[in-house]
Design a protein around this motif. Structure first.
Motif, PDB file in Angstrom:
ATOM      1  N   ARG A   1      14.779   1.141   0.140  1.00  0.00           N
ATOM      2  CA  ARG A   1      16.119   0.972   0.693  1.00  0.00           C
ATOM      3  C   ARG A   1      16.462   1.984   1.775  1.00  0.00           C
ATOM      4  N   THR A   2      15.689   3.027   1.897  1.00  0.00           N
ATOM      5  CA  THR A   2      15.975   4.054   2.903  1.00  0.00           C
ATOM      6  C   THR A   2      14.695   4.441   3.613  1.00  0.00           C
ATOM      7  N   ASN A   3      14.848   5.025   4.793  1.00  0.00           N
ATOM      8  CA  ASN A   3      13.692   5.402   5.603  1.00  0.00           C
ATOM      9  C   ASN A   3      13.316   6.860   5.323  1.00  0.00           C
ATOM     10  N   ILE A   4      13.055   7.167   4.067  1.00  0.00           N
ATOM     11  CA  ILE A   4      12.711   8.532   3.674  1.00  0.00           C
ATOM     12  C   ILE A   4      11.210   8.720   3.758  1.00  0.00           C
ATOM     13  N   GLY A   5      10.781   9.784   4.421  1.00  0.00           N
ATOM     14  CA  GLY A   5       9.365  10.088   4.508  1.00  0.00           C
ATOM     15  C   GLY A   5       8.834  10.653   3.205  1.00  0.00           C
ATOM     16  N   LEU A   6       7.560  10.394   2.937  1.00  0.00           N
ATOM     17  CA  LEU A   6       6.942  10.859   1.703  1.00  0.00           C
ATOM     18  C   LEU A   6       6.191  12.168   1.884  1.00  0.00           C
ATOM     19  N   GLU A   7       6.018  12.622   3.131  1.00  0.00           N
ATOM     20  CA  GLU A   7       5.109  13.734   3.378  1.00  0.00           C
ATOM     21  C   GLU A   7       5.584  15.046   2.762  1.00  0.00           C
ATOM     22  N   ARG A   8       6.900  15.227   2.564  1.00  0.00           N
ATOM     23  CA  ARG A   8       7.391  16.469   1.979  1.00  0.00           C
ATOM     24  C   ARG A   8       7.053  16.570   0.499  1.00  0.00           C
ATOM     25  N   ASP A   9       7.095  15.447  -0.202  1.00  0.00           N
ATOM     26  CA  ASP A   9       6.855  15.445  -1.641  1.00  0.00           C
ATOM     27  C   ASP A   9       5.417  15.100  -2.009  1.00  0.00           C
ATOM     28  N   MET A  10       4.680  14.557  -1.047  1.00  0.00           N
ATOM     29  CA  MET A  10       3.364  14.024  -1.384  1.00  0.00           C
ATOM     30  C   MET A  10       2.376  14.392  -0.276  1.00  0.00           C
ATOM     31  N   GLN A  11       1.618  15.428  -0.497  1.00  0.00           N
ATOM     32  CA  GLN A  11       0.652  15.879   0.509  1.00  0.00           C
ATOM     33  C   GLN A  11      -0.404  14.806   0.736  1.00  0.00           C
ATOM     34  N   GLY A  12      -0.772  14.628   1.992  1.00  0.00           N
ATOM     35  CA  GLY A  12      -1.799  13.654   2.317  1.00  0.00           C
ATOM     36  C   GLY A  12      -1.369  12.223   2.125  1.00  0.00           C
ATOM     37  N   ALA A  13      -0.073  11.946   2.355  1.00  0.00           N
ATOM     38  CA  ALA A  13       0.439  10.588   2.176  1.00  0.00           C
ATOM     39  C   ALA A  13       0.092   9.743   3.400  1.00  0.00           C
ATOM     40  N   PHE A  14      -0.975   8.998   3.307  1.00  0.00           N
ATOM     41  CA  PHE A  14      -1.407   8.101   4.371  1.00  0.00           C
ATOM     42  C   PHE A  14      -1.755   6.744   3.774  1.00  0.00           C
ATOM     43  N   GLY A  15      -1.668   5.725   4.624  1.00  0.00           N
ATOM     44  CA  GLY A  15      -2.052   4.402   4.167  1.00  0.00           C
ATOM     45  C   GLY A  15      -3.496   4.351   3.713  1.00  0.00           C
ATOM     46  N   GLY A  16      -4.330   5.124   4.382  1.00  0.00           N
ATOM     47  CA  GLY A  16      -5.745   5.147   4.033  1.00  0.00           C
ATOM     48  C   GLY A  16      -6.039   5.883   2.752  1.00  0.00           C
ATOM     49  N   ARG A  17      -5.055   6.596   2.214  1.00  0.00           N
ATOM     50  CA  ARG A  17      -5.289   7.328   0.977  1.00  0.00           C
ATOM     51  C   ARG A  17      -4.795   6.569  -0.254  1.00  0.00           C
ATOM     52  N   TYR A  18      -3.540   6.152  -0.243  1.00  0.00           N
ATOM     53  CA  TYR A  18      -2.967   5.539  -1.441  1.00  0.00           C
ATOM     54  C   TYR A  18      -3.022   4.012  -1.442  1.00  0.00           C
ATOM     55  N   PRO A  19      -2.374   3.310  -0.499  1.00  0.00           N
ATOM     56  CA  PRO A  19      -2.491   1.846  -0.533  1.00  0.00           C
ATOM     57  C   PRO A  19      -3.935   1.346  -0.435  1.00  0.00           C
ATOM     58  N   ALA A  20      -4.763   2.017   0.369  1.00  0.00           N
ATOM     59  CA  ALA A  20      -6.160   1.595   0.467  1.00  0.00           C
ATOM     60  C   ALA A  20      -6.868   1.754  -0.876  1.00  0.00           C
ATOM     61  N   ALA A  21      -6.563   2.849  -1.594  1.00  0.00           N
ATOM     62  CA  ALA A  21      -7.165   3.051  -2.911  1.00  0.00           C
ATOM     63  C   ALA A  21      -6.693   1.985  -3.896  1.00  0.00           C
ATOM     64  N   THR A  22      -5.418   1.615  -3.811  1.00  0.00           N
ATOM     65  CA  THR A  22      -4.905   0.549  -4.679  1.00  0.00           C
ATOM     66  C   THR A  22      -5.620  -0.761  -4.384  1.00  0.00           C
ATOM     67  N   PHE A  23      -5.805  -1.065  -3.091  1.00  0.00           N
ATOM     68  CA  PHE A  23      -6.522  -2.283  -2.700  1.00  0.00           C
ATOM     69  C   PHE A  23      -7.923  -2.276  -3.279  1.00  0.00           C
ATOM     70  N   GLY A  24      -8.638  -1.157  -3.107  1.00  0.00           N
ATOM     71  CA  GLY A  24     -10.004  -1.083  -3.598  1.00  0.00           C
ATOM     72  C   GLY A  24     -10.094  -1.305  -5.098  1.00  0.00           C
ATOM     73  N   ARG A  25      -9.177  -0.708  -5.847  1.00  0.00           N
ATOM     74  CA  ARG A  25      -9.190  -0.882  -7.304  1.00  0.00           C
ATOM     75  C   ARG A  25      -8.779  -2.303  -7.690  1.00  0.00           C
ATOM     76  N   TYR A  26      -7.764  -2.821  -7.039  1.00  0.00           N
ATOM     77  CA  TYR A  26      -7.263  -4.178  -7.302  1.00  0.00           C
ATOM     78  C   TYR A  26      -8.362  -5.206  -7.073  1.00  0.00           C
ATOM     79  N   TYR A  27      -9.010  -5.123  -5.927  1.00  0.00           N
ATOM     80  CA  TYR A  27     -10.054  -6.096  -5.609  1.00  0.00           C
ATOM     81  C   TYR A  27     -11.303  -5.879  -6.456  1.00  0.00           C
ATOM     82  N   SER A  28     -11.580  -4.649  -6.836  1.00  0.00           N
ATOM     83  CA  SER A  28     -12.719  -4.398  -7.720  1.00  0.00           C
ATOM     84  C   SER A  28     -12.495  -5.070  -9.066  1.00  0.00           C
ATOM     85  N   LEU A  29     -11.257  -5.045  -9.566  1.00  0.00           N
ATOM     86  CA  LEU A  29     -10.935  -5.720 -10.816  1.00  0.00           C
ATOM     87  C   LEU A  29     -11.045  -7.236 -10.672  1.00  0.00           C
TER      88      LEU A  29
END
Length: 726
Positions: free
Chosen positions: A606-634
């Motif tokens: 609902r808001t345009n809050i950045g994640l970088e202050r609370d979550m170091q290394g917050a990149f699409g290639g780190r978290y959503p990509a990892a979710t994709f890899g696990r999801y598709y592996s299952l």
């Protein structure tokens, strides 16, 4: 009871009955004309209104997802035929409500006297005076207003109804229409509500309880008022003994069984997917449920329809599992805590997943946030900035124009972007350029600003729309006219929905054929007749060679670019692109195998809050990509590997013309606010096949101050050494 007392009671009943008739005559005499008109003719044609029935939603495996009933006046009902209702129910209800149903002609004077007598003796309403036929007429035709004209017309119509319908037809209608309390209409819904059984499984204790409820469902509710309910059920058994249906011993034995202690109501659809299905059914006449809103509302909630959807429960379960295993700081419900930098208050971030089958357009999974019970907003259909996942459309446009993955944009670039409203702070992207593929794998912002100019931003938007982006990518001026696309467009400044992104990437997976995403496979009416059947209509909107070249590069991106965490455990090839907007406000991975395309978005919805202050290394290639890899592996665990189709032979590699506008200039600080509401989808246009003249005129940015470069992906610094997010 003594003989004299029975005579006294009979006298009282007759006196009361005569008194009622006398009063009626006095009332009616001055209104003879009105009374006569109440019954139009001796042969009035009677049509009973169809009974409202609950409707059902099923998943792709045939499992029930939910029951749909009208929210304002919910009628939990499913009709059953008379031969499906056992004697334990039919004879109990007849004994209590209308012992002589099969003998009278619609009205039974003796039953009125008997009911008065029984009610005087019990001190309760143990028996009804109206026949079942009269009750049908009252409920279906004339209403229950306490008015002599109404009662007289009820009697006349009851007689007429028995001339036009058989006894069994009237009884079946009654047993399916009568209200039993707790939202249950008809014996089948009542059996489910009070006993969690099919009506055909009910015994005498349960049948007698249903019969006892009819006169006053709220007063004799067995869960809320068990003492009253037991007393009323005992009276029902007395009638079963008096009418010879049961012996006293049989009645006593059945009456010893306990009353139900809970009620069970059908679960309403409580999920983002099924809510979206309901809204489509209510709003879109293509499903054959009516041309008007009221017709569709009636058919959806009262028509007893069966809606079979594309939803795959196994795939959904794997999406939930993958998110739970890969989401950082997971609160256990698919959310994580984020501090709002402006207020200091805690906000909830989440991850949304939506999957589309390329070969058909079927939406197979839709996971939005923590769940419908916590947030009814469907993130998968809400606008978000796509970041660098938009670069795929720039690359595809260049391939349509005859360029190849090895085509090079040579030299170096400097790209300054204001990241506050006054333009006093800037982010500088600078470095060497290279081939289209190398810049995609590095997610080079500076490089794709140049590639976007070379391809022509309008051409890129056109291709994105053809591929499946249905949100208007153009901002509008005060007069509602489209503004020029901002230079940051290739970096994801213009908002899209995750569903659109999954659909558009599915087009690349499907060799350039677009299938409109859909949720409803077929609809059957209450009689099982198919009234809607989806038929996919694939359209070739992108050249096959272009689609395969895109897949080739995106597959390389998963193997060795910013998307390496998206690799599948079993070696199944996959292609995809990461996306990260400034301050990590939006994190993306959009990818596919030949069988399935998926968009994964992560952020605070609902808001345009950045994640970088609370979550170091917050990149699409780190978290959503990892979710994709696990999801598709299952999903693909144990499945045979299916390779992508290779591109055909390619011609000579030509360089990408270098736009003069991209070298060493600083953009204006003009900004615009982030779009928050969808705009009207645009109609796909004819593919552009000829190379476009590079746009060498800088345009003004149209991006929020907190997202330089337009939701501008921070993955890639322009020199080929992009960070792992892109």
């Amino acid at each position: 009871m003594t003989y004299l007392s029975r005579i006294g009671r009979l006298a009282l009943v007759l006196a009361a009955f005569v008194g009622v008739l006398s009063a009626a005559v006095l009332v009616v005499a001055p209104q003879a004309k009105t009374v006569v008109s109440a019954h139009h003719s001796d042969h009035e044609q009677i049509t009973l209104k169809p009974l409202a029935q609950r409707s059902y939603i099923y998943d792709a495996k045939g499992n029930q997802q939910g029951v749909m009933t009208n929210r304002e006046n919910p009628q939990n009902r499913v009709t059953v035929s008379l031969d499906e209702i056992p004697d334990t129910v039919v004879k109990s209800i007849l004994a209590v409500e209308d012992e002589n149903f099969y003998e009278h002609k619609g009205v039974n004077i003796r039953s009125i006297a008997r009911a008065v007598d029984a009610n005087l003796e019990s001190g309760n309403v143990s028996q009804g005076g109206s026949t079942i036929t009269q009750q049908v007429v009252k409920n279906a035709l004339v209403g229950d207003k306490q008015d002599f004209n109404r009662k007289l017309r009820e009697a006349f119509l009851a007689v007429e109804l028995e001339k036009q319908m058989s006894k069994d037809e009237i009884l079946e209608y009654y047993l399916n229409s009568v209200y039993f309390g707790a939202g249950a209409y008809g014996v089948q819904a009542a059996a489910e509500t009070y006993f969690d059984k099919d009506v055909g499984e009910l015994d005498w204790a349960e049948g007698a309880m249903l019969a006892a409820l009819i006169s006053s469902p709220n007063e004799y509710h067995p869960v809320r008022h068990p003492e009253r309910a037991l007393r009323q059920r005992t009276l029902a058994f007395r009638r079963l003994v008096e009418t010879g249906v049961l012996t006293q011993t049989e009645a006593d034995f059945a009456n010893s069984f306990p009353l139900p202690t809970t009620t069970i109501r059908p679960a309403p659809p409580y999920d983002h997917f099924v809510e979206m299905v309901q809204q489509e059914l209510l709003n879109d006449p293509k499903y054959g449920l009516g041309e008007t809103e009221s017709e569709r509302n009636r058919n959806v909630y009262e028509g007893g329809i069966k809606v079979y959807t594309t939803f795959d429960p196994d795939m959904q379960a794997k999406a939930i599992q993958a998110r739970a295993e890969t989401l950082p700081n997971n609160n256990g419900d698919g959310t994580f805590n984020v501090t709002n930098p402006k207020t200091g208050q805690n906000e909830l971030g989440t991850e949304a997943i939506v999957s589309v089958e390329p070969s058909s357009g079927a939406v197979r999974a839709m996971l939005s946030g923590a769940g419908f019970d916590q947030d009814q907003v469907n993130i998968t259909t809400s606008l978000q900035q796509p970041g660098s996942s938009m670069k795929t459309f720039v690359m595809a446009t260049l391939f349509e124009q005859g360029y190849l993955p090895a085509s090079t944009l040579s030299g170096s670039c400097t790209f300054d972007w204001p990241n506050d409203e006054k333009g006093t702070k800037t982010t500088t992207y600078a470095g060497k350029l290279g081939s289209i593929q190398s810049m995609l794998l590095a997610s080079s912002n500076c490089g794709f600003i140049g590639l976007g100019q070379a391809a022509g931003l309008e051409n890129v938007a056109d291709l994105a729309e053809r591929a499946g982006i249905r949100t208007n990518l153009y901002d509008l001026d005060a007069e509602g006219q489209p503004l020029p696309l901002p230079e940051s467009f290739p970096l994801g400044s213009q908002e899209v929905t995750p569903l659109d992104m999954a659909s558009a990437y599915a087009t690349f997976a499907n060799d350039g054929f677009y299938n409109e995403p859909y949720l409803v496979e077929r609809i059957e009416d209450s009689n099982g007749r198919v009234i809607y059947q989806h038929r996919s209509a694939p359209q070739q909107v992108i050249d096959q060679q272009t689609a395969r070249l895109v897949t080739q590069v995106l597959e390389a991106n998963v193997k060795s670019g910013t998307g390496t965490r998206a690799r599948l455990a079993n070696g199944q090839p996959a292609g995809g692109k990461t996306g990260t907007t400034t301050s990590a406000a939006d994190l993306w991975f959009v990818g596919y195998t030949p069988q399935l395309a998926t968009a994964i978005w992560m952020g605070v919805s609902r808001t345009n809050i950045g994640l970088e202050r609370d979550m170091q290394g917050a990149f699409g290639g780190r978290y959503p990509a990892a979710t994709f890899g696990r999801y598709y592996s299952l999903i693909f665990d144990g499945q045979p590997i299916i390779d992508f189709q290779e591109p055909g032979p390619t011609g000579r590699v030509k360089s990408v013309p270098r736009p003069d506008s991209m070298v060493g200039y600083t953009r204006s600080s003009s900004t615009s606010t982030r779009r928050t509401t969808p705009t009207t989808p645009t109609t796909p246009t004819t593919p552009t096949t000829q190379p476009a003249t590079p746009d060498t005129t800088p345009t003004q940015p149209s991006t929020p101050a907190e997202t330089p470069g337009g939701g501008a992906g921070t993955g890639g610094n322009g020199n080929g050494n992009g960070n792992p997010g892109g």
